[in-house]
Design a protein around this motif. Sequence first.
Motif, short mmCIF file in Angstrom:
data_model
loop_
_atom_site.label_atom_id
_atom_site.label_comp_id
_atom_site.label_asym_id
_atom_site.label_seq_id
_atom_site.Cartn_x
_atom_site.Cartn_y
_atom_site.Cartn_z
N ASP A 257 -29.25 40.91 15.09
CA ASP A 257 -30.24 40.02 14.47
C ASP A 257 -30.86 39.05 15.46
O ASP A 257 -31.87 38.42 15.15
N LEU B 279 -33.13 38.54 17.95
CA LEU B 279 -34.27 39.27 18.50
C LEU B 279 -34.86 38.55 19.71
O LEU B 279 -35.10 37.33 19.66
N PRO C 40 -38.07 37.84 21.92
CA PRO C 40 -39.53 37.92 21.69
C PRO C 40 -40.19 39.10 22.38
O PRO C 40 -41.20 39.62 21.92
N ILE D 229 -40.46 42.13 20.15
CA ILE D 229 -41.56 42.08 19.18
C ILE D 229 -42.87 42.49 19.85
O ILE D 229 -43.67 43.25 19.30
N ILE E 68 -46.36 38.57 11.01
CA ILE E 68 -45.21 38.41 11.91
C ILE E 68 -43.89 38.38 11.14
O ILE E 68 -42.87 38.89 11.61
N GLY E 69 -43.90 37.81 9.92
CA GLY E 69 -42.68 37.76 9.12
C GLY E 69 -42.17 39.14 8.72
O GLY E 69 -41.00 39.47 8.93
N LEU F 255 -40.72 40.91 11.78
CA LEU F 255 -39.37 40.43 12.13
C LEU F 255 -38.33 40.98 11.18
O LEU F 255 -37.23 41.40 11.60
N LEU G 61 -37.69 44.70 12.01
CA LEU G 61 -36.94 44.91 13.25
C LEU G 61 -35.47 44.53 13.07
O LEU G 61 -34.57 45.20 13.60
N ARG G 62 -35.21 43.46 12.32
CA ARG G 62 -33.81 43.04 12.12
C ARG G 62 -33.04 44.10 11.32
O ARG G 62 -31.91 44.45 11.67
#
Length: 606
Positions: free
Chosen positions: A24, A26, A28, A31, A47-48, A51, A54-55
């Motif tokens: 978790d 991450l 930057p 991204i 962006i939310g 994220l 990806l998590r």
Amino acid sequence: MTTLAPVAIILAPIALIVVPRLADDLDPRRITRFASRQRLTLTAGNIGPVLAYLRVTRRWRALGLTFGALALLAFEPFVTLNALYPLLGWLAGVVVAETRLARARPAGCETPGLRLVSPAVTWLWAVSAVTGGALAVSGMVRSLRRDLPADAPPSETPLVVLLWAVAVVAVAAAVLLPVRGLRTRPLPAAPDDLVAAEVAARSRSAHALLTGGSVAALWCGLQASLPDPPGVLAPLFVLAGWVAPAVALAMGTRQWAPGPRAPRRPRWAAPVTAVAAFWAAAVLGTAFTWAAALDPAQRPPLRTVHDEDTTVSQPVTEAVLKDCGDRRTVRDCTTWELISATESPDEPTGMVSLPQAAAFAGRRGPLPRPAPFALSGDGFHAVYLDARTRRMVHHDLRTGARRDLTGPLADADLPVPVLSHDGRHAALTTTGPGPGGTRLVEVGGGRSAEVPGIARVLGVGPRGFTAVTVPEGEKAELVTVGLDGGVRARAPFDPAACARLFPDGRRLLVLTSDGEAVTVDPATARTLRRVKIRLRLYEDADVPEILGWSGDGRFLARLDADDPDDEDVQLVDPATGKTAEPGFAYSDEHFDQRLRASVVGAVAPW
């Protein structure tokens, strides 16, 4: 087989706690890399979701990879380096992550279908899936045709091959179903930047599924196609094992801008494609099996002749070179002579000459060693160099049948032969300059397998042979090799040790310089029994030499006895270490009648 199952069990709950927290966190740069690969423009609105995506994917993929590595520790030998289990765990994590993401996404508008990956990735998946299925089909056919003993190891049985074939099908289903959902699931009714982020996330997931699934399908197919490939298919296995993962990694990480797919395929296209892929795998697998059957290394022997003048009715106990003097020249040592066992000490000794067997490796002058010669443990089979044709020949001493095992050989290429106890298999080991290697030949059918890197064969059993590898520096390995040439197990081993396989092929006898007889499991090099030979030896005695086996399970050994009244050649019980004199004084002459009645298959050139 040494594994780290307790360690894996201890690490599993720790991984459940630690891995998600690490995943978790991450960076930057990850991204930015995700946006660059998918050609996505990041905004404050998307962006939310990026994220969150990806998590979730990193968490489940990391957990799958970790538990795949733990499975490798639990189920494979400690020395094994096998990337298949971590790969399957990682792919399972990809599937789980996509399942959770699909359930969490809100319903949206209908979409005509998306082109999430490049045509090259699609072709990579199609070719890999069909090839993996073909390898599974070929492995199933060849495993069902093999004549396996009842106590064959589980890895050789058709059931295990079937399980790996089922794994190929499971990988295909685990890839195709999520990818179909990614392509056809309705997109959310949201602003353009959120829709673009959703499409980019689906494209990244599709790349991971198709490229990772391509390698997984190929590797499961390799496992289903038996431990090692037939020689004619070796380039395909190298391609699948090394080239395909590199290509998949390159394609899975390249830039790609997803978009709509037009025109949309009819509903019958998917089932028709699946049926076509199934039949393509079946046809290609049949072609692989046919190609393996035509492998030149597995063809029948070059020729078979019968020589009824050189047959025996009783087991041959010893092979010696007739009239071999100290100079050991071709002039003095001309003929191999076979001494047969007799049913009672009062019967005359049975002897058969083999004038066709070469006495020495060369054709004239003093030479350092005799020509290759080996006897089977049952005393009814011999392998030797034919003096006229310069071929290695298998001779059935009961019927007189002679079969060529090789073509004409130069003196530098002569192998060291070792026969199985029943004479059905012969191991021919090349000892000249180079990496070394052994060719295991099935005498009756002519099929053979090449095993590189072998320095010395310690014995051939009903399930394969045990050997010592060519040392790297001062280190060597004890390897157990199956009848198909596949290495079943490896373990560190002293390359200079005096060792020989028991007649049953299941245990290994090792003699030490301090007079111990050690029984070893050849699969793990683990000591099963260690006994002291009950005979006082010289303090600086040489390592004992194993000469043969008796019918009651004892072995004949040459020992440096400390007491001059003790014979240097003794029969030793490997279970107790108790010794017994075979009843003769060992010399350069033949063994006497009492030894011939007890020990079979010894080769003593002089």
